[in-house]
Every structure is written in structure tokens, then in C-alpha cells.
Scaffold this motif. Structure first.
Motif, PDB file in Angstrom:
ATOM      1  N   ASP A  27       0.788  -1.231   0.000  1.00 29.34           N
ATOM      2  CA  ASP A  27       0.000   0.000   0.000  1.00 29.34           C
ATOM      3  C   ASP A  27       0.819   1.280   0.000  1.00 29.34           C
ATOM      4  OD1 ASP A  27       0.973  -0.506   2.537  1.00 29.34           O
ATOM      5  OD2 ASP A  27      -0.759   0.353   3.575  1.00 29.34           O
ATOM      6  N   ILE A  28       2.145   1.195   0.144  1.00 32.72           N
ATOM      7  CA  ILE A  28       2.926   2.439   0.210  1.00 32.72           C
ATOM      8  C   ILE A  28       3.276   2.981  -1.182  1.00 32.72           C
ATOM      9  CG2 ILE A  28       3.859   1.823   2.460  1.00 32.72           C
ATOM     10  CD1 ILE A  28       6.550   1.263   1.125  1.00 32.72           C
ATOM     11  N   LEU A  29       3.105   2.165  -2.215  1.00 34.18           N
ATOM     12  CA  LEU A  29       3.337   2.620  -3.590  1.00 34.18           C
ATOM     13  C   LEU A  29       2.452   1.785  -4.496  1.00 34.18           C
ATOM     14  CD1 LEU A  29       4.821   4.334  -5.667  1.00 34.18           C
ATOM     15  CD2 LEU A  29       6.709   2.688  -5.616  1.00 34.18           C
ATOM     16  N   CYS A  30       1.379   2.397  -4.978  1.00 30.07           N
ATOM     17  CA  CYS A  30       0.384   1.599  -5.710  1.00 30.07           C
ATOM     18  C   CYS A  30      -0.567   2.500  -6.482  1.00 30.07           C
ATOM     19  CB  CYS A  30      -0.416   0.742  -4.727  1.00 30.07           C
ATOM     20  SG  CYS A  30      -1.381   1.718  -3.524  1.00 30.07           S
ATOM     21  N   ILE A  31      -1.409   1.866  -7.292  1.00 28.13           N
ATOM     22  CA  ILE A  31      -2.591   2.509  -7.861  1.00 28.13           C
ATOM     23  C   ILE A  31      -3.766   1.816  -7.181  1.00 28.13           C
ATOM     24  CG2 ILE A  31      -3.986   2.928  -9.911  1.00 28.13           C
ATOM     25  CD1 ILE A  31      -1.445   2.908 -11.550  1.00 28.13           C
ATOM     26  N   PRO A  32      -4.402   2.462  -6.209  1.00 25.26           N
ATOM     27  CA  PRO A  32      -5.371   1.774  -5.354  1.00 25.26           C
ATOM     28  C   PRO A  32      -6.693   1.405  -6.022  1.00 25.26           C
ATOM     29  CG  PRO A  32      -5.238   4.099  -4.784  1.00 25.26           C
ATOM     30  CD  PRO A  32      -4.150   3.845  -5.781  1.00 25.26           C
ATOM     31  N   GLY A  33      -6.987   1.971  -7.173  1.00 23.35           N
ATOM     32  CA  GLY A  33      -8.260   1.698  -7.817  1.00 23.35           C
ATOM     33  C   GLY A  33      -8.330   0.325  -8.465  1.00 23.35           C
ATOM     34  N   ARG A  34      -9.539  -0.106  -8.782  1.00 22.96           N
ATOM     35  CA  ARG A  34      -9.764  -1.362  -9.503  1.00 22.96           C
ATOM     36  C   ARG A  34     -10.963  -1.179 -10.417  1.00 22.96           C
ATOM     37  NH1 ARG A  34     -10.672  -1.946  -4.280  1.00 22.96           N
ATOM     38  NH2 ARG A  34      -8.705  -3.073  -4.012  1.00 22.96           N
ATOM     39  N   VAL A  35     -11.120  -2.084 -11.346  1.00 19.17           N
ATOM     40  CA  VAL A  35     -12.209  -1.977 -12.316  1.00 19.17           C
ATOM     41  C   VAL A  35     -13.235  -3.061 -12.057  1.00 19.17           C
ATOM     42  CG1 VAL A  35     -12.841  -2.132 -14.742  1.00 19.17           C
ATOM     43  CG2 VAL A  35     -10.806  -0.861 -14.066  1.00 19.17           C
ATOM     44  N   SER A  36     -14.479  -2.685 -12.057  1.00 18.71           N
ATOM     45  CA  SER A  36     -15.578  -3.632 -11.917  1.00 18.71           C
ATOM     46  C   SER A  36     -16.699  -3.223 -12.857  1.00 18.71           C
ATOM     47  CB  SER A  36     -16.081  -3.656 -10.470  1.00 18.71           C
ATOM     48  OG  SER A  36     -17.186  -4.530 -10.333  1.00 18.71           O
ATOM     49  N   GLY A  37     -17.075  -4.122 -13.740  1.00 24.41           N
ATOM     50  CA  GLY A  37     -18.148  -3.813 -14.677  1.00 24.41           C
ATOM     51  C   GLY A  37     -17.822  -2.666 -15.604  1.00 24.41           C
ATOM     52  N   GLY A  38     -16.540  -2.527 -15.916  1.00 25.21           N
ATOM     53  CA  GLY A  38     -16.116  -1.470 -16.829  1.00 25.21           C
ATOM     54  C   GLY A  38     -16.008  -0.105 -16.188  1.00 25.21           C
ATOM     55  N   VAL A  39     -16.150  -0.040 -14.851  1.00 21.24           N
ATOM     56  CA  VAL A  39     -16.084   1.233 -14.140  1.00 21.24           C
ATOM     57  C   VAL A  39     -14.940   1.188 -13.131  1.00 21.24           C
ATOM     58  CG1 VAL A  39     -17.308   2.821 -12.607  1.00 21.24           C
ATOM     59  CG2 VAL A  39     -18.560   1.591 -14.391  1.00 21.24           C
ATOM     60  N   VAL A  40     -14.159   2.282 -13.058  1.00 16.64           N
ATOM     61  CA  VAL A  40     -13.065   2.356 -12.088  1.00 16.64           C
ATOM     62  C   VAL A  40     -13.636   2.631 -10.705  1.00 16.64           C
ATOM     63  CG1 VAL A  40     -10.986   3.591 -11.386  1.00 16.64           C
ATOM     64  CG2 VAL A  40     -11.421   3.156 -13.810  1.00 16.64           C
ATOM     65  N   GLU A  41     -13.309   1.762  -9.757  1.00 16.36           N
ATOM     66  CA  GLU A  41     -13.685   1.966  -8.367  1.00 16.36           C
ATOM     67  C   GLU A  41     -12.457   2.446  -7.601  1.00 16.36           C
ATOM     68  OE1 GLU A  41     -15.196  -1.766  -7.038  1.00 16.36           O
ATOM     69  OE2 GLU A  41     -17.097  -1.556  -8.104  1.00 16.36           O
ATOM     70  N   GLY A  42     -12.530   3.625  -6.998  1.00 12.46           N
ATOM     71  CA  GLY A  42     -11.381   4.187  -6.319  1.00 12.46           C
ATOM     72  C   GLY A  42     -10.527   4.983  -7.282  1.00 12.46           C
ATOM     73  N   SER A  43      -9.318   5.310  -6.874  1.00  8.63           N
ATOM     74  CA  SER A  43      -8.438   6.168  -7.657  1.00  8.63           C
ATOM     75  C   SER A  43      -7.636   5.366  -8.684  1.00  8.63           C
ATOM     76  CB  SER A  43      -7.465   6.906  -6.749  1.00  8.63           C
ATOM     77  OG  SER A  43      -6.502   7.612  -7.513  1.00  8.63           O
ATOM     78  N   ALA A  44      -7.545   5.917  -9.888  1.00  5.73           N
ATOM     79  CA  ALA A  44      -6.729   5.311 -10.942  1.00  5.73           C
ATOM     80  C   ALA A  44      -5.391   6.006 -11.065  1.00  5.73           C
ATOM     81  CB  ALA A  44      -7.466   5.373 -12.279  1.00  5.73           C
ATOM     82  N   PHE A  45      -5.061   6.853 -10.080  1.00  6.62           N
ATOM     83  CA  PHE A  45      -3.786   7.563 -10.083  1.00  6.62           C
ATOM     84  C   PHE A  45      -2.789   6.901  -9.140  1.00  6.62           C
ATOM     85  CE2 PHE A  45      -6.625  11.330 -11.057  1.00  6.62           C
ATOM     86  CZ  PHE A  45      -6.226  11.438 -12.382  1.00  6.62           C
ATOM     87  N   LEU A  46      -1.518   7.119  -9.431  1.00  7.17           N
ATOM     88  CA  LEU A  46      -0.451   6.607  -8.581  1.00  7.17           C
ATOM     89  C   LEU A  46      -0.530   7.227  -7.187  1.00  7.17           C
ATOM     90  CD1 LEU A  46       3.230   6.098  -9.490  1.00  7.17           C
ATOM     91  CD2 LEU A  46       2.697   7.618  -7.590  1.00  7.17           C
ATOM     92  N   HIS A  47      -0.366   6.381  -6.175  1.00  8.57           N
ATOM     93  CA  HIS A  47      -0.317   6.824  -4.784  1.00  8.57           C
ATOM     94  C   HIS A  47       1.010   6.403  -4.190  1.00  8.57           C
ATOM     95  CE1 HIS A  47      -1.138   7.192  -0.500  1.00  8.57           C
ATOM     96  NE2 HIS A  47      -0.743   5.932  -0.366  1.00  8.57           N
ATOM     97  N   MET A  48       1.663   7.310  -3.439  1.00  8.88           N
ATOM     98  CA  MET A  48       2.943   6.967  -2.822  1.00  8.88           C
ATOM     99  C   MET A  48       3.075   7.615  -1.456  1.00  8.88           C
ATOM    100  SD  MET A  48       6.835   7.392  -4.298  1.00  8.88           S
ATOM    101  CE  MET A  48       6.794   9.191  -4.368  1.00  8.88           C
ATOM    102  N   ASP A  49       3.489   6.805  -0.485  1.00  9.25           N
ATOM    103  CA  ASP A  49       3.887   7.303   0.828  1.00  9.25           C
ATOM    104  C   ASP A  49       5.394   7.530   0.744  1.00  9.25           C
ATOM    105  OD1 ASP A  49       4.765   7.626   3.448  1.00  9.25           O
ATOM    106  OD2 ASP A  49       3.360   6.178   4.285  1.00  9.25           O
ATOM    107  N   GLY A  50       5.781   8.746   0.417  1.00  2.56           N
ATOM    108  CA  GLY A  50       7.172   9.046   0.106  1.00  2.56           C
ATOM    109  C   GLY A  50       8.156   8.688   1.207  1.00  2.56           C
ATOM    110  N   GLN A  51       7.836   9.016   2.443  1.00  6.17           N
ATOM    111  CA  GLN A  51       8.747   8.736   3.549  1.00  6.17           C
ATOM    112  C   GLN A  51       8.934   7.243   3.757  1.00  6.17           C
ATOM    113  OE1 GLN A  51       7.322  10.908   6.982  1.00  6.17           O
ATOM    114  NE2 GLN A  51       8.446  12.746   6.403  1.00  6.17           N
ATOM    115  N   ALA A  52       7.848   6.483   3.665  1.00  7.78           N
ATOM    116  CA  ALA A  52       7.931   5.036   3.853  1.00  7.78           C
ATOM    117  C   ALA A  52       8.736   4.392   2.732  1.00  7.78           C
ATOM    118  CB  ALA A  52       6.533   4.431   3.909  1.00  7.78           C
ATOM    119  N   VAL A  53       8.514   4.847   1.502  1.00 10.83           N
ATOM    120  CA  VAL A  53       9.258   4.309   0.367  1.00 10.83           C
ATOM    121  C   VAL A  53      10.742   4.618   0.503  1.00 10.83           C
ATOM    122  CG1 VAL A  53       9.637   4.531  -2.123  1.00 10.83           C
ATOM    123  CG2 VAL A  53       7.309   4.340  -1.239  1.00 10.83           C
ATOM    124  N   PHE A  54      11.061   5.844   0.881  1.00 14.82           N
ATOM    125  CA  PHE A  54      12.464   6.254   1.032  1.00 14.82           C
ATOM    126  C   PHE A  54      13.176   5.367   2.048  1.00 14.82           C
ATOM    127  CE2 PHE A  54      15.998   8.585   2.717  1.00 14.82           C
ATOM    128  CZ  PHE A  54      16.498   9.334   1.665  1.00 14.82           C
TER     129      PHE A  54
END
Length: 328
Positions: A197-224
Motif C-alpha cells: 500500500d505504500i506505492l500503488c494505484i489503489p483503484g480497480r475496475v468492476s463492470g467497466g467502471v473504475v472503483e477508487g483512484s486510478a492515479f499513482l499513490h505513494m507514501d514518500g517517507q515510507a518508500v524512502f
């Protein structure tokens, strides 16, 4: 005699559109988001990145990089018997057909060679090289085309300055072949899904519709924090496997994500910064493309010479990480 897999050709391609920090800051200011060249450079070391035009796909960038790698290797496209393409931004939704198959078609390869995508995000190229190394050493394949290609600009939220300023588009490629001369000396791969969960695209597709975010998400401090730790460990692992000391490494090519992470890795290995290939300042983070882009640049400007030892390592979402030690 030992059979090695050896890199005999490198290639890269960047979209023509170069976006400086000043240009990006102006675009963000129009949305009411404040940033500056100083702010971006101080946190990442990035001064510019390249963005693909809307009609350009990962496969288009990949094909250009592949052609240059094939030219350096003095091979025809139909000499390739396996394509491994690392990407997090495939041409088609869901990743099928694979972008590797699209590249095969665009290169005009008609020999029905195997083609497959690898998804390990920013570690993708290292994963792909390791897989190719195993295939070649087993005798299953002779000439393998490995590509890292990304259009990360398509998955960035340009209202989040902590991520949108970091990434760029591009592609890098290598050709690996079976050889009796030393080539890949050691590889090591790891993953830990508990950090997904610290570097991901949290969204998913169901029935041809994006559920949640389709953008990149990053917890910069945790990744570093995690990146600096695991990159040091995996680098030492491949050195131990190869029976080499860090002082025998001629060039370090880390994943080009953040200059501070890169410098921290070199420091822990006891390597002078002059031995590290840096392209993050001009390319940004191009995910799976970053290591082969940097490798090709250093090959073509003459820094990397035949017989030298190159340590390549990457870390990315998943959480994945790995390293490759190769004699050029």
C-alpha cells in the motif's frame, strides 16, 4: 565451460517533449498548486522529464529503444527468440494482449518467438534480466530482447505535487545472448507484499467502471526508508554470490527515483559518487525504463567499457526489489 548470458546491445528512447521544472511549476500554478524548481530539485534531484504525446503508447517507445539495441548487437529482429517487456503502463487495459506481443508485431518479428510482460513496477527491468539470464543459461533461449517502457504521465494526479513532479516517460532495452565469455555474474530478486500500500494505484475496475483512484499513490517517507535499506542488502547479496567486493564494481546503476536514495546506496556500499550513473536529473523516475535508459547513456558516451563490472539495482511497488551484477 560455463555458459553465461551477456548483454551485447543497449538502446533507449525518450519522447521529444521535454518538460522542465519551471514549465511544470507554471502548469501547476494555473491549478492553484504551488511548487518550484528549487523545491523539486532539493527533494528529488530532478530538473526535467519527458512526456509522451497522447497518441504514443509504451510499445511505440519500446520499439525505438529495441531497434537501437538490436543495431548495437548486430542482430536482426528475427534473431530474437524471446521478448520480455517490463511495464506498469501497458498499451491495453488489463495488460492483454501483452505489450511484448504488440512490440513483436511492430518490430516485424515473424518467427513466433515467445513474448511476455513482467510487472514488478520500478524493479521490472531487473526482474526481466534475471528471468532472461535463467532462460539463457538453461539453454531454452539464445537471444533475448529485454525492454523497460513506461508512459507514467498517464497515471499521475497533477493535483498532487508530491508525486506528479517525480515521474517521466521513456524506454530502454538490452539484447542478451548466450556466451562463453563472462556476462551476468549474479542476480537476486525479492518481494514483500506487506508493503503493497505504500506505492500503488489503489483503484480497480468492476463492470467497466473504475472503483477508487486510478492515479499513482505513494507514501514518500515510507518508500524512502525501505528503499535505502533493501537496496544496500540486495547489492551485497549479489556481490557475495559473485564472490566480489564492492571495490571491484566499476559502475553502479541504481533505479533513478531520487538522488538522495541513490547517493545513500552508493555511500553504504563505499562507492564514490563518481562511479554512479545518474540520469534522474534529466529523465525523472521512468520506472522500469530507468535502469536501461541510464545503462544505454553510459554505454554510448563511452563511460562503460568492455570487461567492466556494472551493478544494477531497482526497487518498486509490490514491494519488489532486486539486483544484477554483470560484466560488460
Amino acid at each position: 565451460m560455463n555458459l553465461y548470458s551477456k548483454i551485447i546491445g543497449t538502446g533507449s528512447h525518450l519522447p521529444p517533449r521535454r518538460v522542465t521544472n519551471e514549465e511544470l511549476a507554471k502548469q501547476l500554478a494555473e491549478k492553484g498548486i504551488e511548487t518550484s524548481d528549487e523545491w523539486i530539485v532539493s527533494r528529488s534531484g530532478i530538473s526535467a522529464r519527458h512526456y509522451a504525446e497522447p497518441h504514443v503508447q509504451s510499445s511505440d517507445l519500446a520499439v525505438e529503444a529495441a531497434r537501437r539495441a538490436l543495431e548495437m548487437a548486430a542482430l536482426d529482429a528475427n534473431d530474437i527468440d524471446l521478448i520480455i517487456l517490463a511495464t506498469s503502463t501497458p498499451d491495453h487495459f488489463g495488460g492483454f494482449p501483452s505489450t511484448a506481443c504488440v512490440v513483436q508485431r511492430k518490430l516485424g518479428i515473424t518467427n513466433e518467438c515467445a513474448a511476455v510482460d513482467v510487472q514488478a513496477v520500478c524493479s521490472g527491468f531487473v526482474y526481466a534480466v534475471s528471468v532472461a539470464d535463467s532462460f539463457i543459461k538453461s539453454g531454452a533461449h539464445k537471444n533475448v530482447l529485454i525492454i523497460g517502457a513506461e508512459v507514467f504521465s498517464r497515471i499521475l494526479n497533477f493535483e498532487d505535487r508530491t508525486t506528479c513532479v517525480l515521474f517521466g516517460d521513456g524506454a530502454g532495452a538490452v539484447v542478451m545472448t548466450a556466451s562463453r565469455e563472462p556476462g551476468v555474474l549474479a542476480t537476486k530478486l525479492h518481494a514483500d507484499g506487506s508493503h503493497a500500500d505504500i506505492l500503488c494505484i489503489p483503484g480497480r475496475v468492476s463492470g467497466g467502471v473504475v472503483e477508487g483512484s486510478a492515479f499513482l499513490h505513494m507514501d514518500g517517507q515510507a518508500v524512502f526508508k525501505l528503499a535505502v535499506s533493501v537496496l544496500d542488502k540486495v547489492a551485497n547479496e549479489v556481490l557475495r554470490i559473485a564472490g566480489m567486493a564492492a571495490s571491484e564494481v566499476n559502475w553502479l546503476i541504481p533505479h533513478q527515483a531520487n538522488i538522495r536514495i541513490m547517493q545513500g546506496t552508493a555511500k553504504k556500499l563505499g562507492l564514490p559518487l563518481e562511479k554512479m550513473v545518474v540520469t534522474v536529473d534529466q529523465h525523472g523516475n521512468t520506472s522500469a525504463a530507468s535502469i536501461p535508459l541510464a545503462l544505454d547513456k553510459a554505454m554510448r558516451d563511452g563511460r562503460i567499457k568492455p570487461g567492466q563490472n556494472v551493478l544494477m539495482e531497482g526497487v518498486g511497488g509490490g514491494f519488489t526489489w532486486g539486483a544484477v551484477l554483470a560484466q560488460m
